[in-house]
Design an enzyme around this catalytic site. Structure first.
Site, PDB file in Angstrom:
ATOM      1  N   GLU A  59       5.249  11.473  -1.624  1.00 50.86           N
ATOM      2  CA  GLU A  59       6.145  10.731  -0.742  1.00 50.86           C
ATOM      3  C   GLU A  59       6.969   9.687  -1.498  1.00 50.86           C
ATOM      4  O   GLU A  59       7.959   9.190  -1.000  1.00 50.86           O
ATOM      5  CB  GLU A  59       5.424  10.074   0.444  1.00 50.86           C
ATOM      6  CG  GLU A  59       4.868  11.101   1.427  1.00 50.86           C
ATOM      7  CD  GLU A  59       4.198  10.462   2.631  1.00 50.86           C
ATOM      8  OE1 GLU A  59       3.714   9.306   2.522  1.00 50.86           O
ATOM      9  OE2 GLU A  59       4.172  11.108   3.691  1.00 50.86           O
ATOM     10  N   GLU A  94       0.889  -1.168   0.000  1.00 49.97           N
ATOM     11  CA  GLU A  94       0.000   0.000   0.000  1.00 49.97           C
ATOM     12  C   GLU A  94       0.921   1.210   0.000  1.00 49.97           C
ATOM     13  O   GLU A  94       1.298   1.723   1.048  1.00 49.97           O
ATOM     14  CB  GLU A  94      -0.926  -0.037   1.227  1.00 49.97           C
ATOM     15  CG  GLU A  94      -2.061   0.967   1.152  1.00 49.97           C
ATOM     16  CD  GLU A  94      -1.694   2.310   1.752  1.00 49.97           C
ATOM     17  OE1 GLU A  94      -1.045   3.112   1.036  1.00 49.97           O
ATOM     18  OE2 GLU A  94      -2.061   2.545   2.908  1.00 49.97           O
TER      19      GLU A  94
END
Length: 445
Positions: free
Chosen positions: A205, A196
């Protein structure tokens, strides 16, 4: 844009070099290109500085600049461009894990993927990259009976995950490994790589880089990636409540004229995207479209990258994505760009664009259905919610108007988990002449 010279200040201005191009999105900002030398007069915040270029002054994004004469490694602040201590430190506490585990749409989707493929997972070797508390690994162990699950977690949460695995009777199947994917050592290759990894606007990110590196090193030929594909969706929208709260508020609070604060409000609230936005489906001015699509089997790290080498290629696996490659001085800027063409379906106020993502999990079963996680407004809310990009000024639009343009995702050349989203749009209307605009949004630096 002001054109006069900045007045003398107590501190002498410092000369900085631009690391990559920046296009101003308002009169208060200053455009520049890679290699330009700017005089920084005031470091007014951690993100935006007041700078001068050829007699013109304006706000510039601080992370796009480097002190002139300094090499990248000379600046102590650049010692960890991945900000691992901060990043993994945040995942070593329960706050983020509580948020993710409380997201039933997210967590139940991964459980559904395991359950619907349980027969094919039996006796397979699985890697769960960025496993956190190990919920997906334990789903695999309890619901599908693989021969081995390698649960990989770089943060200090890994120690607690080992306890949870043992507490739930999964220690015979699940092996918890603490460390970064780049440093990972396994005794064997894996049949399935599940993770995930998604962030706001899909890529924020850039955990996806770790996933791709692990795929290239540890996924056997013919192995399966979950998610198997991903897409970033975009829609022009209304955002009247947010506009009223942050901009219209300053018109007459308590019967007083606070409008001189509106330019400051625009700089503070509209220059960066609004994370965790929940858009009402009624505020979508038309149907959304996928602007960037990733095939998780074929996308490469270099496709996300700003590099020092010129790359001449266009990868067909991106579907609606093409790579725009520019060379300015010594830097090569590789941008992921998606185009959009919207037809406004109802009259309204065009405040900005809203983005979200979907990911798909292909079935291992013959004829099995693909499972999808959709973080958009017509699905159950997730902890990602949606991301709102506000225009500087709202625009009235009408049914039948056309809004077309492109979205550019440019990875920050210094801070590796950050990126800039640039939107370029043109509105063609039957009632007025066409209007065009462009705006860049740092995420986060």
């Amino acid at each position: 844009m002001q054109t006069e010279k900045v007045e003398e200040e107590d501190d002498a201005p410092e000369e900085y070099v631009a690391l990559c191009d920046f296009t101003a999105s308002g009169s208060e900002q200053l455009s520049f290109i890679t290699g330009d030398k700017l005089l920084v007069h005031n470091k007014s915040s951690a993100d935006w500085w007041w700078a001068e270029l050829q007699g013109v002054i304006g706000y510039v994004p601080a992370s796009y600049l480097r002190l002139d004469g300094a090499e990248e490694g000379d600046d102590a602040s650049l010692e960890d461009p991945w900000q691992d201590d901060e990043y993994f430190g945040s995942y070593g506490t329960l706050r983020l894990h509580l948020e993710m585990l409380s997201d039933r749409s997210r967590t139940e989707t991964y459980r559904q993927v395991i359950v619907s493929n349980s027969a094919s997972l039996r006796d397979k070797v699985v890697m769960d990259l960025g496993c956190g508390t190990g919920i997906i690994s334990m789903f695999c162990a309890q619901l599908a009976k693989p021969s081995m699950v390698y649960a990989v977690e770089a943060s200090s949460m890994a120690e607690h995950t080992r306890q949870l695995v043992k507490q739930n009777g999964c220690e015979e199947v699940v092996t918890v490994l603490q460390g970064r994917a780049e440093e990972l050592e396994l005794p064997e290759q894996v049949d399935i790589l599940v993770s995930e990894w998604m962030g706001n606007c899909l890529l924020f990110e850039f955990m996806v880089e770790s996933v791709l590196l692990a795929r290239d090193r540890w996924l056997r030929d013919g192995g399966v990636m979950w998610p198997s594909s991903a897409a970033l969706a975009l829609v022009p929208c209304q955002a009247d409540s947010y506009y009223t709260e942050t901009m219209a508020f300053w018109e007459r609070p308590y019967g007083l004229d606070f409008t001189p604060l509106q330019p400051l409000a625009q700089q503070e609230f509209f220059t960066k995207p609004k994370f965790s936005h929940l858009i009402d489906p009624e505020d979508c001015l038309c149907a959304p479209c996928d602007v960037i699509c990733l095939n998780m089997y074929t996308v490469q790290v270099r496709d996300l990258e700003v590099s020092n080498g010129l790359l001449y290629y266009k990868r067909p696996q991106f579907l609606s994505v093409y790579l725009l490659i520019l060379m300015e001085h010594s830097f090569i800027s590789q941008e992921m760009t998606g185009e959009f063409q919207f037809c406004v379906e109802k009259p309204g106020i065009f405040h900005g664009f809203t983005a979200w993502f979907t990911v798909q999990f292909e079935s291992l079963e013959m004829g099995g259905a693909t499972v999808e996680l959709n973080t958009g407004p017509n699905s159950d809310p997730t902890h990602w919610k949606q991301t709102l990009f506000m225009l500087d000024r709202p625009i009235q639009v009408y049914a039948g108007d056309s809004i077309h343009g492109n979205i550019v995702l440019r990875r920050n050349p210094v801070w590796r988990r950050h990126m800039t989203v640039a939107l370029h749009w043109t509105i063609n209307s039957n009632t007025d002449d066409s209007q065009a605009g462009t705006k860049s949004f740092p995420m986060w630096r």
